[in-house]
Scaffold this motif. Structure first.
Motif, short mmCIF file in Angstrom:
data_model
loop_
_atom_site.label_atom_id
_atom_site.label_comp_id
_atom_site.label_asym_id
_atom_site.label_seq_id
_atom_site.Cartn_x
_atom_site.Cartn_y
_atom_site.Cartn_z
N MET A 1 14.20 59.58 -3.01
CA MET A 1 15.50 59.80 -3.60
C MET A 1 15.52 59.24 -5.02
SD MET A 1 19.12 58.75 -1.95
CE MET A 1 20.08 57.65 -2.92
N ARG A 2 16.03 60.02 -5.97
CA ARG A 2 16.07 59.62 -7.36
C ARG A 2 17.30 58.75 -7.63
NH1 ARG A 2 17.86 61.36 -12.43
NH2 ARG A 2 19.20 62.98 -11.65
N GLU A 3 17.09 57.62 -8.27
CA GLU A 3 18.20 56.73 -8.61
C GLU A 3 18.95 57.30 -9.82
OE1 GLU A 3 19.01 52.05 -9.68
OE2 GLU A 3 17.05 52.90 -10.06
N GLU A 4 20.27 57.35 -9.74
CA GLU A 4 21.08 57.80 -10.85
C GLU A 4 21.11 56.72 -11.93
OE1 GLU A 4 24.80 60.00 -9.91
OE2 GLU A 4 24.37 59.21 -7.91
N LEU A 5 21.12 57.15 -13.18
CA LEU A 5 21.19 56.20 -14.28
C LEU A 5 22.52 55.46 -14.26
CD1 LEU A 5 20.04 54.93 -16.83
CD2 LEU A 5 20.89 56.90 -18.10
N TYR A 6 23.61 56.21 -14.07
CA TYR A 6 24.94 55.59 -13.98
C TYR A 6 25.84 56.44 -13.10
CZ TYR A 6 26.54 59.14 -17.26
OH TYR A 6 26.85 60.33 -17.84
N TYR A 7 26.87 55.81 -12.57
CA TYR A 7 27.91 56.54 -11.84
C TYR A 7 29.15 55.67 -11.77
CZ TYR A 7 26.34 53.74 -7.81
OH TYR A 7 25.99 52.71 -6.96
N ILE A 8 30.28 56.32 -11.47
CA ILE A 8 31.55 55.62 -11.29
C ILE A 8 31.95 55.78 -9.83
CG2 ILE A 8 33.98 55.48 -11.94
CD1 ILE A 8 33.23 56.92 -14.54
N LEU A 9 32.30 54.67 -9.20
CA LEU A 9 32.77 54.69 -7.82
C LEU A 9 34.09 53.92 -7.77
CD1 LEU A 9 32.24 55.38 -4.83
CD2 LEU A 9 31.01 53.21 -4.65
N ASN A 10 35.17 54.62 -7.47
CA ASN A 10 36.50 54.01 -7.42
C ASN A 10 36.83 53.23 -8.69
OD1 ASN A 10 36.97 55.00 -4.81
ND2 ASN A 10 35.84 53.28 -3.93
N GLY A 11 36.48 53.79 -9.85
CA GLY A 11 36.80 53.16 -11.13
C GLY A 11 35.83 52.08 -11.56
N VAL A 12 34.79 51.81 -10.77
CA VAL A 12 33.80 50.79 -11.11
C VAL A 12 32.55 51.48 -11.64
CG1 VAL A 12 32.36 48.91 -10.24
CG2 VAL A 12 34.68 49.22 -9.36
N LEU A 13 32.07 51.04 -12.80
CA LEU A 13 30.87 51.59 -13.41
C LEU A 13 29.65 50.87 -12.88
CD1 LEU A 13 29.45 53.39 -15.54
CD2 LEU A 13 29.91 51.56 -17.21
N PHE A 14 28.67 51.65 -12.44
CA PHE A 14 27.37 51.14 -12.00
C PHE A 14 26.30 51.72 -12.91
CE2 PHE A 14 30.01 50.76 -8.30
CZ PHE A 14 29.55 49.64 -7.63
N ILE A 15 25.39 50.87 -13.37
CA ILE A 15 24.25 51.32 -14.17
C ILE A 15 23.00 50.86 -13.45
CG2 ILE A 15 23.05 51.17 -16.38
CD1 ILE A 15 25.80 50.70 -17.67
N LYS A 16 22.17 51.83 -13.12
CA LYS A 16 20.96 51.57 -12.32
C LYS A 16 21.29 50.78 -11.06
CE LYS A 16 17.39 52.12 -15.73
NZ LYS A 16 16.17 51.57 -16.31
N GLY A 17 22.43 51.12 -10.44
CA GLY A 17 22.84 50.50 -9.19
C GLY A 17 23.51 49.15 -9.32
N VAL A 18 23.66 48.65 -10.56
CA VAL A 18 24.26 47.33 -10.78
C VAL A 18 25.70 47.49 -11.28
CG1 VAL A 18 24.11 45.16 -12.08
CG2 VAL A 18 22.02 46.32 -11.31
N LYS A 19 26.63 46.83 -10.60
CA LYS A 19 28.05 46.89 -10.96
C LYS A 19 28.29 46.20 -12.29
CE LYS A 19 32.49 45.09 -9.43
NZ LYS A 19 33.17 44.24 -8.45
N LYS A 20 29.10 46.86 -13.14
CA LYS A 20 29.47 46.29 -14.44
C LYS A 20 30.94 45.89 -14.38
CE LYS A 20 25.50 46.81 -16.04
NZ LYS A 20 24.71 45.63 -16.33
N ASP A 21 31.21 44.62 -14.65
CA ASP A 21 32.58 44.11 -14.61
C ASP A 21 33.27 44.41 -15.93
OD1 ASP A 21 32.53 42.99 -12.02
OD2 ASP A 21 31.37 41.30 -12.78
N LEU A 22 34.36 45.17 -15.83
CA LEU A 22 35.15 45.53 -17.00
C LEU A 22 36.61 45.20 -16.72
CD1 LEU A 22 33.31 48.85 -17.76
CD2 LEU A 22 33.28 46.79 -19.17
#
Length: 103
Positions: A1-22
């Motif tokens: 399975m290919r890892e997505e570079l970034y995605y948004i889940l319920n308004g939370v940004l993840f980059i390479k699977g790591v949550k970014k606190d904003l």
């Protein structure tokens, strides 16, 4: 399975699977020139005209947009897009658009 570079889940940004606190939920993300550019939600309660920022594709924080003028004379950004020259453009509630230096 290919890892997505970034995605948004319920308004939370993840980059390479790591949550970014904003400060607020992320509403929009663009990818340009090796940067992940985000815009978080304008809620109308807390004033913040610095609601656009960027991370590197590795997840390192790069910048928040600079405050452009006194808060009482400026609206928050509520849309952003890349124009035909791949330049970042953002719009405020009053309908004005600004070219953003995203370097």
């Amino acid at each position: 399975m290919r890892e997505e570079l970034y995605y948004i889940l319920n308004g939370v940004l993840f980059i390479k699977g790591v949550k970014k606190d904003l400060p607020r939920p992320v509403e929009e993300v663009l990818y340009s020139s090796e940067k992940i550019i985000f815009r978080y939600v304008v809620d109308g309660k807390t004033f913040d005209n610095r609601n656009i920022g960027a991370f590197s594709k590795n997840g390192d924080f790069l910048w928040f947009i600079e405050e452009s003028c006194p808060k009482d004379k400026f609206n928050e950004y509520y849309k952003m897009y890349l124009n035909e020259d791949n330049e970042l453009v953002s719009r405020i509630w009053a309908g004005q658009e600004f070219l953003i230096d995203s370097k």
